[in-house]
Scaffold this active site. Sequence first.
Site, short mmCIF file in Angstrom:
data_model
loop_
_atom_site.label_atom_id
_atom_site.label_comp_id
_atom_site.label_asym_id
_atom_site.label_seq_id
_atom_site.Cartn_x
_atom_site.Cartn_y
_atom_site.Cartn_z
N ILE A 102 19.68 51.29 22.53
CA ILE A 102 20.05 52.06 23.71
C ILE A 102 20.84 51.16 24.66
O ILE A 102 20.34 50.10 25.06
CB ILE A 102 18.81 52.62 24.44
CG1 ILE A 102 18.00 53.51 23.50
CG2 ILE A 102 19.22 53.39 25.69
CD1 ILE A 102 16.69 54.00 24.09
N GLY B 294 6.79 47.86 9.06
CA GLY B 294 7.58 46.84 9.74
C GLY B 294 7.79 47.07 11.22
O GLY B 294 8.54 46.35 11.86
N LYS C 29 9.91 43.72 29.61
CA LYS C 29 11.14 44.51 29.68
C LYS C 29 11.28 45.19 31.04
O LYS C 29 12.38 45.26 31.60
CB LYS C 29 11.15 45.55 28.56
CG LYS C 29 11.29 44.94 27.17
CD LYS C 29 11.10 45.97 26.07
CE LYS C 29 11.23 45.35 24.69
NZ LYS C 29 10.91 46.30 23.60
#
Length: 431
Positions: free
Chosen positions: A136, A187, A205
């Site tokens: 994104i 994963g 973040k």
Amino acid sequence: METIKVGLIGFGTIGAGVAKILIGKQDQITKATGRQIELVKICDKDLTSDRSIDLPSGVLTDNLSEILDNPDISIAIELIGGLEPARSFVLNLMKAGKNVITANKALLANHGAELFSAARSLNRTIAFEAAVCGGIPIISSIGTALQANRIESIKAICNGTSNFILSQMEEKGTDYQSAVREAQLLGYAEANPSMDVDGTDATQKLAILAQLAFGAEVDWKSISKAGINCVDAVDIRFAKELSYRIRLIASAQQSPNGLELNVSPTLVPESSPLAQVKDAFNAVQIIGDSVGQVFYQGLGAGQHPTASAVCSDVIDTVLGRTAITFKTLKLWNDQNEKVVIKDPLTIYGRSYLRFCVKDQPGVLAEIASIFGKCNISIAAMIQREEPALDHCVQMIIMTHAAPEGQLRQAVEIIAQFPFVHGTPIRLSVQD
């Protein structure tokens, strides 16, 4: 045609994806930049594993100096992760005259001030689109496209592992541990998934996004956080009954008394855009004073989305766009206005509370009295007759908005009652 030489440090999953794009889409990148982009060196300790890509002879090395000491390499990509030696590598690469691209959000969250100061003094740049929300383009959107706005709020699902686990629990009725194992098999989760499921990854973040959008220099460790490791299948079920879904939400909200920052599993209305984000997808909802609400959604992790973001940084650095925006980003910049970070205990919010209580008279009255003493109003209550562990029943309470400090106090008091079994569960509620 000018040739721009690139060095790559770290040849794992993401590094291999970057190499595949830079080598396999060279013609497309040349058209976009008007230059020939050449990946001339890849440095990694592992020289033998199969990455499903044929490299020209001499490109792969385990000697960092072949990138560091090569004056022809002007762009270096750091993809080894972690804090050290990544921090030292980035500093030394910039001292050697190279612009840096990284996907390392932990490095930026912990050492951003030092690295950005060094970059500015050395007239170098650091690009980091892949560090937050994978594919994104949220860094470039906030840093450039939304510059005409005063950002009012950010609400983000920015950890794909947690979102995948919650989706499995919601859609398949999977218990938490089984959903974690499934994420590991596919994963999406590491062998040790603690940083994903305890909220650390999302908090780091959020600290970067808060700086970028609000100029707020904040230690990510000071942000109030909770992870999804407290969420049980029963919470998924009750949330659905109340017309909500549970998502790990990283939130930054402007208020008259300061910037509110929080990361927590949150009940979001099932009709809201964030509730529709499933599996390993990420999403970011931004409200700006001019643009209104905008919504970004896409794969937040994985080889191809993250490699795409890294390569977009390569193109921007080659074209000089990174050099222009780097000077104006609200990141570890002495010219930023000081932003007041609101005390988490004073932030108002609604809560979902689950207590496992003895099935006996007077329990509800005792709990309600504590909420009354703490000035917390109850919005709704559910109690199931079916017995749980040790002849206990599940009691669900939804509160009206109240200060975080008062909510914590009430829960701490109630948890001490002898009729309460186990640890109470508290989740945020977003309306």
